[in-house]
Design a protein around this motif. Sequence first.
Motif, short mmCIF file in Angstrom:
data_model
loop_
_atom_site.label_atom_id
_atom_site.label_comp_id
_atom_site.label_asym_id
_atom_site.label_seq_id
_atom_site.Cartn_x
_atom_site.Cartn_y
_atom_site.Cartn_z
N UNK A 1 0.83 -1.21 0.00
CA UNK A 1 0.00 0.00 0.00
C UNK A 1 0.86 1.26 0.00
N UNK A 2 2.03 1.18 0.61
CA UNK A 2 2.89 2.36 0.74
C UNK A 2 4.04 2.40 -0.27
N UNK A 3 4.08 1.43 -1.17
CA UNK A 3 5.15 1.44 -2.18
C UNK A 3 4.87 2.50 -3.23
N UNK A 4 5.93 2.91 -3.91
CA UNK A 4 5.82 3.94 -4.94
C UNK A 4 5.05 3.38 -6.13
N UNK A 5 4.19 4.20 -6.70
CA UNK A 5 3.42 3.77 -7.86
C UNK A 5 4.34 3.51 -9.04
N UNK A 6 3.93 2.54 -9.87
CA UNK A 6 4.73 2.20 -11.04
C UNK A 6 4.91 3.39 -11.96
N UNK A 7 3.90 4.26 -12.04
CA UNK A 7 4.00 5.44 -12.91
C UNK A 7 5.16 6.34 -12.50
N UNK A 8 5.34 6.52 -11.19
CA UNK A 8 6.44 7.36 -10.70
C UNK A 8 7.78 6.64 -10.84
#
Length: 628
Positions: free
Chosen positions: A603-610
Amino acid sequence: MKWNFIMSRQLHQGRAAITLAALGVVYGDLGTSPLYALKECFAGHIGLQPGPQEVLSLISLFFWTIMVVVSFKYVLLVLSADDKGEGGVLTLASLASRRLSPRARAIAMLLGLVGVGLFAGDAVITPAISVLSAVEGLGVIAPDLAPFVLPVTLIVLVILFGAQHYGTAGIGKLFGPIMLLWFGVLALLGALEVIQNPVILQAINPLYAFDFIVERPGVAFITLGAVVLCVTGTEALYADMGHFGRGAIRLAWGSLVMPALLLNYFGQGALLLRNPAAVENPFYLLAPSWLTLPLLVLATMATVIASQAVISGTYSVVRQAILLGYLPRQEIRHTSEREIGQIYLPLVNWLLLAGIVIVILWFQTSSNLAAAYGIAVTGTMVLTTLLLMVVAATRWKWPRWLIALVCAPLLLVDATFFAANSTKLLAGGWLPILFALLAILVMTTWKRGRELVLDKLENKSFALTRFVDNMLEHPPLRVPGTAVFLSRSEQVVPHAMLHNLKHNKILHERIIFLTVRIKDEPWLAFSERVQPKQLGEGFWQVVAHFGYKETPDMEEIFQACAQHDLKVAMSQTSFFLSHENLVSTDIPGMARWREGLFVWMNRNSLKATDFFHIPANRVVELGVLLEL
């Protein structure tokens, strides 16, 4: 002739510049060990008195520890175990595991993860003990200044970590010259004292160390836990090899670092022979009183540089673990357009600072921290030797007798140092073990959790080739443009595609199924970056490969695709991603508490887009519910 002379001169200048830079980054930690190493050998719990025999025996132990562990093991052997010029314990584990059976490979990688965990403990302890030991020189200048040691230490470290987002490109130019001055001062102070009392040079004779171990085995065993502090930071020689090359690291060690360290340790020994009361702080008392304050300032600068080296190394190790799938994605900022190794991880930075502040407030003094320091160092040394033996057998093709002759004595030395430090488990040795266990727990939980998620996604999806054939036979409405669907599996249809087709009932003119793979090697040539394959009219499958030292970037992937007649413009492309909403259940897989930890990390991992640097206005996210 003149041209050859100019080229030779430029080559030497370039080598000198790299060697000078290596002084700051590679040898910062190892170079500041004279601040505390010998002093800790006479700590009260050991029971040694600074008599002539004890001093000669200890300096002999220091000399041969440095020669065997640093010069022979690391500089000569370990630096030869590189992976396309890269080093580090996780790299060594990857190198060792490639020609092993699946079970042996898993064990080798587990050893690498333990090494990463111990490195995490080292990354917290090194800045704390280095800066603290330097600032403790205030008490030597004036005992009334002793209460200011902790506040000044914390201020220095907060400033250091607060400046990390600027990168090391600017201040990095100062590292080499400052450390050059530092090692010059170490050598000069030591040499002046040795000249006054040359009898200390008898300590080169290994019989002094041998007799001490034989005649006083109990005391010697405990003392080894402090002696090993003279080689703290040695792992940096290997970890930073990719930045400077083994040639520069070896040249810096042989020409300056090793002579300076040995001269300073022998000088401290000579001082104790002349004045046993100097055991209170033999490093600072080597200098005349008028030089103490400038030496304090220089020592603080040197320890800040040592801390910077560990911080930068932590960023690199964490990025490597992220790309290998052992940690969740997080923000990685590149702080230099020219140096790809200069990165900044905000989350890691502030977690490190928080850990360091807690450790300093808990232990209060560098002497107390020394107990915690040794286990992290010696544990990594043991793991490095074990993995080196595997590399010697599988890659260098050494016969067993040669491995036994060379590596077995090294393993015995490492294991002895580790055992000696284990006696300080309750006094602070538990700290790096705790960090290692936490790091292993987090990394294995994330790795296992992602495997479970991938299995469930594949079970809920359709075979990609069958799906494409069906779309070609019964085509839905096609609209202009390119759609990229990110997928973790090359075999099945991404859930984002199924949801898009279900809700919108359309397909773009060109569909690209993109999978990013991290290979078990540090760097890849641009020609190896992508493998495009046309699945049918308008359907492409692209597998992009990156090394574990590289950061995946979508623009670079598209540039590589263009070399294979697949031209994609970011501004005219829509990206479709699946966002997994995970729910912990009683379904067999992982323990519920580990599932809860994994869900929280996901839930707290960086989004793939970023993470892949995809423009937010080109992205469509579609959710999928998964029960673990």
